[in-house]
Design an enzyme around this catalytic site. Structure first.
Site, mmCIF file in Angstrom:
data_model
loop_
_atom_site.group_PDB
_atom_site.id
_atom_site.type_symbol
_atom_site.label_atom_id
_atom_site.label_comp_id
_atom_site.label_asym_id
_atom_site.label_seq_id
_atom_site.Cartn_x
_atom_site.Cartn_y
_atom_site.Cartn_z
ATOM 1 N N ASP A 15 2.132 14.301 54.623
ATOM 2 C CA ASP A 15 2.563 13.670 53.384
ATOM 3 C C ASP A 15 3.813 14.387 52.893
ATOM 4 O O ASP A 15 3.914 15.613 53.002
ATOM 5 C CB ASP A 15 1.463 13.754 52.319
ATOM 6 C CG ASP A 15 1.830 12.975 51.069
ATOM 7 O OD1 ASP A 15 1.674 11.743 51.072
ATOM 8 O OD2 ASP A 15 2.276 13.605 50.087
ATOM 9 N N MET A 28 13.895 15.467 50.358
ATOM 10 C CA MET A 28 12.469 15.744 50.520
ATOM 11 C C MET A 28 12.207 17.080 49.829
ATOM 12 O O MET A 28 12.847 18.081 50.137
ATOM 13 C CB MET A 28 12.097 15.819 52.003
ATOM 14 C CG MET A 28 10.639 16.149 52.249
ATOM 15 S SD MET A 28 10.094 15.864 53.953
ATOM 16 C CE MET A 28 11.008 17.121 54.852
ATOM 17 N N HIS A 174 -0.488 13.523 44.498
ATOM 18 C CA HIS A 174 0.958 13.597 44.739
ATOM 19 C C HIS A 174 1.425 15.039 44.917
ATOM 20 O O HIS A 174 2.590 15.345 44.702
ATOM 21 C CB HIS A 174 1.760 12.871 43.654
ATOM 22 C CG HIS A 174 1.537 11.392 43.673
ATOM 23 N ND1 HIS A 174 2.024 10.574 44.665
ATOM 24 C CD2 HIS A 174 0.839 10.581 42.844
ATOM 25 C CE1 HIS A 174 1.651 9.333 44.443
ATOM 26 N NE2 HIS A 174 0.926 9.311 43.347
ATOM 27 N N ASP A 179 -2.603 15.682 49.359
ATOM 28 C CA ASP A 179 -2.623 14.308 49.839
ATOM 29 C C ASP A 179 -2.746 14.236 51.358
ATOM 30 O O ASP A 179 -3.357 13.313 51.892
ATOM 31 C CB ASP A 179 -1.383 13.557 49.349
ATOM 32 C CG ASP A 179 -1.401 13.327 47.844
ATOM 33 O OD1 ASP A 179 -2.426 13.644 47.200
ATOM 34 O OD2 ASP A 179 -0.390 12.842 47.298
#
Length: 197
Positions: A15, A28, A174, A179
């Site tokens: 994730d 990211m 999140h 996750d």
């Protein structure tokens, strides 16, 4: 040249958290992964996804960001500018971790949905390390897996439409590692599920 036969795969739930819709202009910021299990000719064998994990928070690579996307993760860009891992270092460490936990098996990136996470992960791997331990297509989309087993069109699928027993009891927070662990449990349940009665 004869291609080597791959007889088993290591399934890694991955994730990512990002501050925009695409890599390059956007960054990211979080990368989490957990070993979900392995598959071979006999089927899928689940692993405890909390046993082998990877997590890094990354320094942003640009000044652009979408405030709504950033708000989803709750990560602080200013903190990450000072404290986040350099992307090249973090992605090299991730590649080493993937090879270590795969131990002779072909690694497969698994995500829900895989399309967003794979786009960032693959772009970052190529941009900052020059290679992907997953190759160019070694990803499995759990949303598609469910749609296929359930006999549903992909656009009809959401976690809220799945039978509750397939879902992890963990919340979707999140936080990339949380996750990834949650999604690893979903993958194990989907792999064992024969489909609707």
């Amino acid at each position: 040249m004869v291609a080597q036969s791959v007889t088993s795969g290591r399934d890694l739930s991955v994730d990512i958290e990002a501050d925009g819709p695409i890599p390059g202009p956007y960054s990211m910021l979080g990368l989490g992964a957990a070993v979900a299990g392995f598959h071979d000719a006999q089927g899928f064998t689940a692993a405890d996804p909390q046993q082998q994990t990877f997590y890094r928070e990354l320094r942003p690579i640009s000044e652009e960001f979408d405030p709504q996307a950033l708000a989803v993760s709750g990560l602080d860009r200013e903190r990450l500018k000072a404290e986040g891992s350099e992307p090249g270092v973090a992605l090299a460490e991730f590649g080493d971790w993937v090879r270590e936990v795969s131990a002779g098996r072909q690694p497969v990136m698994c995500g829900y949905p895989a399309s967003y996470d794979w786009t960032f992960l693959y772009w970052y791997l190529i941009r900052f390390t020059g290679a992907s331990p997953f190759g160019h297509s070694g990803c499995l989309d759990m949303k598609t897996l469910y749609a296929t087993k359930a006999g549903l069109p992909l656009r009809a699928v959401a976690k809220r439409t799945m039978p509750p027993h397939l879902l992890s009891e963990r919340p979707h927070s999140h936080h990339a590692l949380d996750d990834a662990v949650e999604q690893a449990e979903l993958l194990a349940n989907l792999m064992a599920w024969p489909g609707p009665a």
